[in-house]
Design an enzyme around this catalytic site. Structure first.
Site, mmCIF file in Angstrom:
data_model
loop_
_atom_site.group_PDB
_atom_site.id
_atom_site.type_symbol
_atom_site.label_atom_id
_atom_site.label_comp_id
_atom_site.label_asym_id
_atom_site.label_seq_id
_atom_site.Cartn_x
_atom_site.Cartn_y
_atom_site.Cartn_z
ATOM 1 N N PHE A 1 -8.238 -2.273 15.109
ATOM 2 C CA PHE A 1 -7.093 -2.452 14.208
ATOM 3 C C PHE A 1 -7.092 -1.391 13.326
ATOM 4 C CE2 PHE A 1 -5.956 -4.836 10.212
ATOM 5 C CZ PHE A 1 -4.507 -4.892 10.658
ATOM 6 N N THR B 1 0.885 -1.148 0.072
ATOM 7 C CA THR B 1 -0.065 -0.162 -0.112
ATOM 8 C C THR B 1 0.795 1.270 0.005
ATOM 9 O OG1 THR B 1 -1.371 -1.271 1.194
ATOM 10 C CG2 THR B 1 -1.790 0.986 1.266
ATOM 11 N N TRP B 2 1.760 1.446 0.884
ATOM 12 C CA TRP B 2 2.919 2.427 0.946
ATOM 13 C C TRP B 2 3.490 2.500 -0.431
ATOM 14 C CZ3 TRP B 2 7.692 1.707 4.430
ATOM 15 C CH2 TRP B 2 8.431 3.125 4.806
ATOM 16 N N GLU C 1 2.727 8.201 9.950
ATOM 17 C CA GLU C 1 1.537 8.815 10.559
ATOM 18 C C GLU C 1 0.452 9.303 9.658
ATOM 19 O OE1 GLU C 1 4.726 9.536 11.250
ATOM 20 O OE2 GLU C 1 4.846 8.531 13.021
ATOM 21 N N THR D 1 -0.939 -6.782 -7.560
ATOM 22 C CA THR D 1 -1.348 -7.809 -7.389
ATOM 23 C C THR D 1 -0.095 -8.647 -6.282
ATOM 24 O OG1 THR D 1 -1.096 -10.026 -8.590
ATOM 25 C CG2 THR D 1 0.390 -8.555 -9.470
ATOM 26 N N HIS D 2 -0.617 -9.779 -5.828
ATOM 27 C CA HIS D 2 0.217 -10.460 -4.914
ATOM 28 C C HIS D 2 0.588 -11.725 -5.721
ATOM 29 C CE1 HIS D 2 -0.190 -7.872 -1.405
ATOM 30 N NE2 HIS D 2 -1.467 -8.165 -1.401
#
Ligand code: A3P
Length: 302
Positions: free
Chosen positions: A261, A52-53, A231, A110-111
Site C-alpha cells: 500500500f 498531507t499534500w 510522483e 487536525t481532522h
C-alpha cells in the site's frame, strides 16, 4: 479494537462526530481549552481530502521554500497531528503535548470538525487552511486507509454503508465541510478544494501564498509545484508515511515487508468511478444529496 462514540456538546444533538472513546477521555477537554496563538498555522480537513499534500504546500510556503529541511525532517514532525494520541500509533505518544509545545509558529494538523476545535480558534483567529474533496473519492480513499493502516477487515460495501450512515471516524463528512464552508470568507480562513489543486496547482499555490503573505517568483513556484506533484510526494519518504505505516503494521502484528500500500495511492479526481459498484455509487449519490448542503449552498466538485 477501538471503541467509538458519538460526541455532541451541551446536548446539542444536531452536531455530532464519531470518535474513539479514548479521544473523549484524553483529548476532548484539553483541546477545547487549549491556548491558541495568532501565529499558529492550522490545516483542518475531513480525512483523505488532501491533508498531507496541503500541509507540505503550506509548510514550504511559510518556510521560505526550505527544501533542505523538507527533505530531511518528516512532515509529521514539522506539521504534527494533534488528536488521537496513542490511538494512531506511529505518531508521538502524546501528540497533543507535542503540538502544544512546538516552538512558534506552530504548524498543527487536525481532522476535528468546527464544534470540537479549541474555543480560542474563534477569538484569537490563527490562520486556518481547510481542504475539501468530493465524498466519493474521499470514501474510497478512507476505505483503503482503514484497510491498510488500521487493519479494517470489512468489505468496501460494508465501509460505504457505514460511511453514508455517518458511522465512520470523524463522520459526518457533509457537516464537517459545510460548517467550514459557512465561515470560509473569514479573513483568517482559506478554503481549498483537492480538485482545484489537482487541476491547477500553480493557481492554488498562489492563492495560498497570497493568504500567507508570501511572494515567490514564477520560477520558484514552478519548482515548488514539481516538489508537490503526485510522483514527487509519493516517492518522498519524509511525506509518504512509509515510517508511520511500518509502525502501524508492526503494532497490529502484520508484517510490514508484505505491504503493498502507498498512502499516496492514486491521487485522482473521479478515481471512484473505477472502484465503486453501481449500488455503492448510488448510496453515495444519496449521501451527496444532503439537505445540509443545500442549506449551505455548497456543491462538491467531481
Ligand atoms: P487517494 O487515496 O485517492 O489516492 P490525506 O492526506 O488527507 O490522507 O489524503 C490522502 C489522499 O491525497 C490520497 O488520495 C493521496 O493519494 C492524495 N494525494 C497526496 N498527495 C497528492 C498529490 N501530490 N497529488 C494528488 N493527490 C495526492
Amino acid at each position: 479494537m477501538t471503541d467509538f462514540v458519538k460526541i455532541s456538546i451541551n446536548d446539542d444533538q444536531s452536531q455530532f462526530c464519531i470518535m474513539p472513546k479514548k479521544f473523549v477521555d484524553q483529548d476532548l477537554e484539553r483541546i477545547k481549552y487549549m491556548e491558541v496563538f495568532e501565529d499558529d498555522i492550522w490545516v483542518v480537513t475531513y480525512p483523505k481530502c488532501g491533508t498531507t499534500w496541503a500541509m507540505e504546500m503550506i509548510w514550504m510556503i511559510c518556510n521560505n521554500l526550505d527544501y533542505e529541511t523538507s527533505m530531511n525532517v518528516n512532515l509529521e514532525d514539522r506539521f504534527p497531528f494533534m488528536e488521537l494520541s496513542g490511538i494512531a500509533t506511529g505518531f508521538p505518544t502524546d501528540s497533543f503535548e507535542f503540538c502544544k509545545n512546538k516552538p512558534r509558529p506552530r504548524y498543527i494538523k487536525t481532522h476535528l470538525p468546527v464544534f470540537l476545535l479549541p474555543d480560542q480558534m474563534w477569538t484569537v483567529k490563527p490562520k486556518i487552511i481547510y481542504v475539501a474533496r468530493n465524498p466519493k473519492d474521499t470514501a474510497v480513499s478512507w476505505f483503503h486507509h482503514h484497510r491498510h493502516m488500521h487493519g479494517y477487515e470489512g468489505t468496501k460495501e460494508d465501509f460505504i454503508e457505514a460511511f453514508v450512515k455517518d458511522l465512520m471516524m470523524y463522520s459526518p463528512m457533509n457537516e464537517h465541510i459545510t460548517e467550514f464552508w459557512k465561515i470560509r470568507n473569514e479573513p483568517n480562513i482559506l478554503f481549498l478544494f483537492f480538485e482545484d489543486m489537482k487541476r491547477n496547482l500553480d493557481q492554488e499555490v498562489k492563492k495560498a501564498m497570497n493568504f500567507l503573505g508570501k511572494n515567490y517568483s514564477q520560477e520558484e513556484i514552478d519548482k515548488l509545484c514539481k516538489h508537490l506533484s503526485f510522483e514527487s510526494i509519493r516517492d518522498n519518504k519524509m511525506i509518504n508515511k512509509e515510517v508511520e505505516l511500518k509502525k502501524l503494521m508492526e503494532a497490529s502484528g502484520r508484517d510490514p515487508s508484505l505491504n503493498e500500500f502507498n498512502f499516496v495511492r492514486k491521487g485522482q479526481v473521479g478515481g471512484y468511478k473505477k472502484e465503486l459498484s453501481v449500488a455503492e455509487n448510488e448510496k453515495l449519490d444519496e449521501y451527496v444529496e444532503c439537505p445540509k448542503l443545500d442549506e449551505a449552498q455548497f456543491e462538491y466538485k467531481f
